[in-house]
Design a protein around this motif. Structure first.
Motif, PDB file in Angstrom:
ATOM      1  N   LEU A  16      42.143  -7.298  -0.809  1.00  0.00           N
ATOM      2  CA  LEU A  16      42.059  -7.915  -2.145  1.00  0.00           C
ATOM      3  C   LEU A  16      40.695  -7.640  -2.758  1.00  0.00           C
ATOM      4  N   ARG A  17      40.674  -7.507  -4.070  1.00  0.00           N
ATOM      5  CA  ARG A  17      39.419  -7.319  -4.807  1.00  0.00           C
ATOM      6  C   ARG A  17      39.183  -8.502  -5.741  1.00  0.00           C
ATOM      7  N   ASP A  18      37.966  -8.589  -6.249  1.00  0.00           N
ATOM      8  CA  ASP A  18      37.574  -9.609  -7.227  1.00  0.00           C
ATOM      9  C   ASP A  18      37.784 -11.029  -6.704  1.00  0.00           C
ATOM     10  N   VAL A  19      37.359 -11.257  -5.469  1.00  0.00           N
ATOM     11  CA  VAL A  19      37.492 -12.569  -4.836  1.00  0.00           C
ATOM     12  C   VAL A  19      36.140 -13.272  -4.891  1.00  0.00           C
ATOM     13  N   GLN A  20      36.143 -14.488  -5.404  1.00  0.00           N
ATOM     14  CA  GLN A  20      34.920 -15.286  -5.450  1.00  0.00           C
ATOM     15  C   GLN A  20      34.716 -16.006  -4.117  1.00  0.00           C
ATOM     16  N   THR A  21      35.735 -16.726  -3.653  1.00  0.00           N
ATOM     17  CA  THR A  21      35.639 -17.426  -2.365  1.00  0.00           C
ATOM     18  C   THR A  21      36.920 -17.229  -1.568  1.00  0.00           C
ATOM     19  N   PHE A  22      36.763 -17.189  -0.255  1.00  0.00           N
ATOM     20  CA  PHE A  22      37.870 -17.039   0.696  1.00  0.00           C
ATOM     21  C   PHE A  22      37.626 -18.068   1.790  1.00  0.00           C
ATOM     22  N   THR A  23      38.489 -19.063   1.877  1.00  0.00           N
ATOM     23  CA  THR A  23      38.295 -20.159   2.812  1.00  0.00           C
ATOM     24  C   THR A  23      39.513 -20.274   3.723  1.00  0.00           C
ATOM     25  N   ILE A  24      39.248 -20.384   5.032  1.00  0.00           N
ATOM     26  CA  ILE A  24      40.313 -20.573   6.017  1.00  0.00           C
ATOM     27  C   ILE A  24      39.955 -21.785   6.859  1.00  0.00           C
ATOM     28  N   THR A  25      40.901 -22.708   6.980  1.00  0.00           N
ATOM     29  CA  THR A  25      40.723 -23.859   7.859  1.00  0.00           C
ATOM     30  C   THR A  25      41.973 -24.018   8.709  1.00  0.00           C
ATOM     31  N   GLU A  26      41.794 -24.660   9.847  1.00  0.00           N
ATOM     32  CA  GLU A  26      42.934 -24.875  10.740  1.00  0.00           C
ATOM     33  C   GLU A  26      42.952 -26.333  11.170  1.00  0.00           C
ATOM     34  N   GLU A  27      44.073 -26.963  10.967  1.00  0.00           N
ATOM     35  CA  GLU A  27      44.319 -28.288  11.500  1.00  0.00           C
ATOM     36  C   GLU A  27      45.539 -28.133  12.400  1.00  0.00           C
ATOM     37  N   THR A  58      42.654 -20.498   1.222  1.00  0.00           N
ATOM     38  CA  THR A  58      42.372 -20.705  -0.193  1.00  0.00           C
ATOM     39  C   THR A  58      41.581 -19.513  -0.715  1.00  0.00           C
ATOM     40  N   ILE A  59      42.026 -18.993  -1.848  1.00  0.00           N
ATOM     41  CA  ILE A  59      41.350 -17.859  -2.487  1.00  0.00           C
ATOM     42  C   ILE A  59      41.052 -18.249  -3.929  1.00  0.00           C
ATOM     43  N   GLU A  60      39.787 -18.075  -4.317  1.00  0.00           N
ATOM     44  CA  GLU A  60      39.405 -18.253  -5.710  1.00  0.00           C
ATOM     45  C   GLU A  60      38.943 -16.907  -6.232  1.00  0.00           C
ATOM     46  N   THR A  61      39.521 -16.487  -7.338  1.00  0.00           N
ATOM     47  CA  THR A  61      39.183 -15.187  -7.908  1.00  0.00           C
ATOM     48  C   THR A  61      37.957 -15.301  -8.803  1.00  0.00           C
ATOM     49  N   LYS A  62      37.460 -14.159  -9.245  1.00  0.00           N
ATOM     50  CA  LYS A  62      36.315 -14.152 -10.151  1.00  0.00           C
ATOM     51  C   LYS A  62      36.639 -14.833 -11.476  1.00  0.00           C
ATOM     52  N   GLU A  63      37.921 -14.827 -11.856  1.00  0.00           N
ATOM     53  CA  GLU A  63      38.349 -15.494 -13.091  1.00  0.00           C
ATOM     54  C   GLU A  63      38.585 -16.983 -12.866  1.00  0.00           C
ATOM     55  N   GLU A  64      38.211 -17.480 -11.695  1.00  0.00           N
ATOM     56  CA  GLU A  64      38.314 -18.883 -11.302  1.00  0.00           C
ATOM     57  C   GLU A  64      39.757 -19.360 -11.167  1.00  0.00           C
ATOM     58  N   ALA A  65      40.689 -18.436 -10.913  1.00  0.00           N
ATOM     59  CA  ALA A  65      42.052 -18.829 -10.597  1.00  0.00           C
ATOM     60  C   ALA A  65      42.092 -19.174  -9.106  1.00  0.00           C
ATOM     61  N   LEU A  66      42.812 -20.232  -8.761  1.00  0.00           N
ATOM     62  CA  LEU A  66      42.841 -20.736  -7.396  1.00  0.00           C
ATOM     63  C   LEU A  66      44.233 -20.514  -6.804  1.00  0.00           C
ATOM     64  N   PHE A  67      44.276 -19.913  -5.596  1.00  0.00           N
ATOM     65  CA  PHE A  67      45.533 -19.661  -4.891  1.00  0.00           C
ATOM     66  C   PHE A  67      45.440 -20.282  -3.507  1.00  0.00           C
ATOM     67  N   TYR A  68      46.552 -20.811  -3.026  1.00  0.00           N
ATOM     68  CA  TYR A  68      46.551 -21.561  -1.776  1.00  0.00           C
ATOM     69  C   TYR A  68      47.809 -21.229  -0.993  1.00  0.00           C
ATOM     70  N   ASP A  69      47.668 -21.092   0.327  1.00  0.00           N
ATOM     71  CA  ASP A  69      48.823 -20.853   1.188  1.00  0.00           C
ATOM     72  C   ASP A  69      48.614 -21.567   2.516  1.00  0.00           C
ATOM     73  N   THR A  70      49.707 -21.945   3.140  1.00  0.00           N
ATOM     74  CA  THR A  70      49.690 -22.598   4.445  1.00  0.00           C
ATOM     75  C   THR A  70      50.589 -21.816   5.383  1.00  0.00           C
ATOM     76  N   VAL A  71      50.083 -21.535   6.591  1.00  0.00           N
ATOM     77  CA  VAL A  71      50.856 -20.801   7.594  1.00  0.00           C
ATOM     78  C   VAL A  71      51.033 -21.709   8.794  1.00  0.00           C
ATOM     79  N   THR A  72      52.269 -21.905   9.218  1.00  0.00           N
ATOM     80  CA  THR A  72      52.558 -22.687  10.402  1.00  0.00           C
ATOM     81  C   THR A  72      52.637 -21.753  11.590  1.00  0.00           C
TER      82      THR A  72
END
Length: 128
Positions: free
Chosen positions: A92-103, A109-123
């Motif tokens: 991916l290009r133009d990524v502002q932040t890339f965050t991975i957490t595990e519970e 969580t991915i935030e783009t340079k345009e400040e759009a926020l995308f979220y996914d959960t993997v079981t």
């Protein structure tokens, strides 16, 4: 006559204000959204077919069944994939932040340079 002048004045002011605000109201491109959702799908498939998954400082390490270690991490404004510490596959290009957490699940969580926020959960599937 005064009503006509007032109406013209309000119309001109509204036009000027709208022309200044329109560039800031641009939604994220659908092409970028498609790329991010495609990234989520391929990452989920890679996680589900792995032997072990580790998360350390927003770096995802995937241990495959054939012994390779795949790392997914942010490098500057891209998300890259490396196999056994080699390569620089840009996912991916133009990524502002890339965050991975595990519970109990992996949260991405991915935030783009345009400040759009995308979220996914993997079981994670438990073998056993």
């Amino acid at each position: 006559m005064i009503e006509l002048l007032l109406t013209i004045h309000v119309t001109i002011l509204t036009t000027i204000l709208l022309s200044m605000l329109i560039p800031y109201m641009k939604p994220p491109s659908s092409y970028q959204s498609f790329q991010i959702y495609q990234f989520f799908g391929s990452l989920e498939k890679e996680i589900q077919t792995s032997q072990h998954v580790y998360i350390n400082d927003d770096t995802l390490s995937i241990h495959t069944l054939n012994g390779d270690i795949i790392t997914i991490s942010q490098y500057q404004h891209v998300i890259r994939r490396q196999v056994n510490g080699r390569g620089h596959d840009i996912l991916l290009r133009d990524v502002q932040t890339f965050t991975i957490t595990e519970e109990e699940q992996i949260h991405i969580t991915i935030e783009t340079k345009e400040e759009a926020l995308f979220y996914d959960t993997v079981t994670l599937f438990q073998s056993g």
